[in-house]
Scaffold this motif. Structure first.
Motif, PDB file in Angstrom:
ATOM      1  N   PRO A   1      30.714 -20.656 -35.371  1.00  0.00           N
ATOM      2  CA  PRO A   1      31.050 -19.400 -34.687  1.00  0.00           C
ATOM      3  C   PRO A   1      32.125 -19.620 -33.627  1.00  0.00           C
ATOM      4  CG  PRO A   1      28.683 -19.616 -34.918  1.00  0.00           C
ATOM      5  CD  PRO A   1      29.270 -20.943 -35.317  1.00  0.00           C
ATOM      6  N   VAL A   2      32.918 -18.611 -33.393  1.00  0.00           N
ATOM      7  CA  VAL A   2      34.049 -18.732 -32.483  1.00  0.00           C
ATOM      8  C   VAL A   2      33.607 -19.001 -31.049  1.00  0.00           C
ATOM      9  CG1 VAL A   2      34.138 -16.252 -31.981  1.00  0.00           C
ATOM     10  CG2 VAL A   2      36.246 -17.629 -31.856  1.00  0.00           C
ATOM     11  N   ASP A   3      32.376 -18.626 -30.688  1.00  0.00           N
ATOM     12  CA  ASP A   3      31.923 -18.804 -29.304  1.00  0.00           C
ATOM     13  C   ASP A   3      31.121 -20.087 -29.104  1.00  0.00           C
ATOM     14  OD1 ASP A   3      29.630 -18.006 -30.720  1.00  0.00           O
ATOM     15  OD2 ASP A   3      28.732 -17.148 -28.916  1.00  0.00           O
ATOM     16  N   PHE A   4      31.009 -20.930 -30.120  1.00  0.00           N
ATOM     17  CA  PHE A   4      30.210 -22.155 -30.006  1.00  0.00           C
ATOM     18  C   PHE A   4      30.862 -23.171 -29.066  1.00  0.00           C
ATOM     19  CE2 PHE A   4      26.765 -23.313 -33.300  1.00  0.00           C
ATOM     20  CZ  PHE A   4      26.091 -22.137 -33.027  1.00  0.00           C
ATOM     21  N   THR A   5      30.082 -23.653 -28.106  1.00  0.00           N
ATOM     22  CA  THR A   5      30.517 -24.737 -27.235  1.00  0.00           C
ATOM     23  C   THR A   5      30.067 -26.071 -27.838  1.00  0.00           C
ATOM     24  OG1 THR A   5      28.464 -24.699 -25.960  1.00  0.00           O
ATOM     25  CG2 THR A   5      30.247 -23.230 -25.235  1.00  0.00           C
ATOM     26  N   THR A   6      30.448 -27.165 -27.217  1.00  0.00           N
ATOM     27  CA  THR A   6      29.997 -28.478 -27.683  1.00  0.00           C
ATOM     28  C   THR A   6      28.481 -28.572 -27.648  1.00  0.00           C
ATOM     29  OG1 THR A   6      32.025 -29.523 -26.874  1.00  0.00           O
ATOM     30  CG2 THR A   6      30.143 -30.966 -27.274  1.00  0.00           C
ATOM     31  N   GLU A   7      27.876 -27.999 -26.616  1.00  0.00           N
ATOM     32  CA  GLU A   7      26.423 -27.991 -26.511  1.00  0.00           C
ATOM     33  C   GLU A   7      25.796 -27.206 -27.662  1.00  0.00           C
ATOM     34  OE1 GLU A   7      22.915 -26.634 -23.318  1.00  0.00           O
ATOM     35  OE2 GLU A   7      25.041 -26.321 -22.873  1.00  0.00           O
ATOM     36  N   ASP A   8      26.401 -26.082 -28.004  1.00  0.00           N
ATOM     37  CA  ASP A   8      25.890 -25.269 -29.113  1.00  0.00           C
ATOM     38  C   ASP A   8      25.994 -26.017 -30.438  1.00  0.00           C
ATOM     39  OD1 ASP A   8      25.370 -23.111 -27.386  1.00  0.00           O
ATOM     40  OD2 ASP A   8      27.427 -22.364 -27.603  1.00  0.00           O
TER      41      ASP A   8
END
Length: 319
Positions: free
Chosen positions: A23-30
């Motif tokens: 997903p475009v909003d995924f961070t490294t943590e996600d």
């Protein structure tokens, strides 16, 4: 309808494993959070042909619904279903929804079925990544925007309508297992859809290979072939959003620290004995190393013994 994005992970033509879409909003943590669950579903891939594994995992930000399967069971082109060595490829293909923007997402979760056609479109949208080599700049996962997708909706039940036998486990010190029968999987999936509304974190995998695979995964609920409904104590309790690999590495880190302490002790012993008995240097080095290492070893044993005395033993805690 709700806004959904996609996440795809699998082996490519070059036989490397990587994320093909996020997903475009995924961070490294996600990404790390999702990969912990996804990788757990890919255990024993030789058992995947004809036996896709559905999974659902949710935290406070995202809810993921996906399937892990042999690619040949998902697409019609057999040439895209093997790597360069003609070995079958398995993939995880899933949909992702934002929790905060969809308070009634439990009404949008797709129904469990033996057919996995629902996941063909997400994979087809990233199949061009299949031939990209890992060292290529294009090997970074494709970012997917959220868009409206109409899902075959799962039946929503209130808590009073759910069979208590299929209540999910929410205690991350335990895992709950059920039979892998079709009826059992349908009931548990419907229960999970309802639990998504009431709980911040939920995790379920249908068709995990063995009990051991479940215990070594972040999933708290699973169906396993040949297993009846029961609860197993988790050896090292993990929260749903924790990295299981970090916990696995903890014993190795402790061993490394102990080894370093023993080396330092041996070096100190060598220096002391070498200075005193310079003329007997060879003997001094050997004896000094043994002496220093022994002192540190005994000190470590004493420290471990003291720590054990401080830990209260509660034999009924697991109950």
């Amino acid at each position: 309808m709700c806004l959904w994005s996609i996440i795809v992970y699998g082996r490519t033509y070059e036989a490397d494993y990587r994320l093909l879409a996020i997903p475009v909003d995924f961070t490294t943590e996600d990404v790390n959070w999702a990969k912990n669950y996804i990788k757990a579903t890919t255990r024993k891939p030789e058992q995947l042909p004809g036996n896709p594994r559905w999974s659902l995992f949710k935290n406070q930000k995202h809810c993921v619904i996906g399937v892990t399967c042999n690619l040949k069971d998902l697409i019609s082109n057999p040439d895209l279903a093997v790597d360069k060595d003609s070995r079958p490829i398995h993939v995880f293909v899933g949909y992702v929804i934002k929790v905060d923007e969809n308070p009634e997402l439990y009404r949008e979760i797709p129904n469990y079925t033996d057919h996995i056609n629902l996941f063909q479109a997400p994979y087809n949208s990233v199949k061009d990544q299949w031939l990209v080599k890992s060292h290529n700049l294009r090997s970074k996962p494709q970012t997917s925007r959220f868009k409206y997708i109409r899902m075959p909706i799962c039946l929503y039940r209130t808590n009073s309508e759910i069979n208590p036998y299929f209540f999910l486990n929410m205690d991350d010190s335990e895992v709950k297992l059920w039979s892998n029968s079709p009826d059992s999987k349908c009931e548990i999936w419907e229960t999970a859809c309802s639990f998504v509304y009431n709980y911040k974190t939920v995790s379920l995998c249908l068709g995990m290979p063995t009990e051991k695979d479940v215990l070594e995964s972040p999933f708290l609920n699973a169906t396993v072939p040949g297993v009846k409904h029961n609860i197993l104590k988790r050896v090292n309790p993990l929260a749903n959003n924790a990295g299981i690999q970090d916990r696995r590495n903890e014993p190795d880190k402790k061993i490394i620290i102990l080894e370093k302490e023993r080396i330092y002790g041996a070096v100190i012993g060598v220096i002391i004995w070498g200075a005193i008995l310079f003329n007997w240097m060879v003997i001094a080095i050997i004896l000094g190393g043994l002496f220093g290492g022994s002192i540190v070893f005994l000190y470590q044993k004493y420290r471990i013994w003291i720590e054990k005395l401080k830990i209260p033993i509660d034999s009924n805690k697991a109950e």
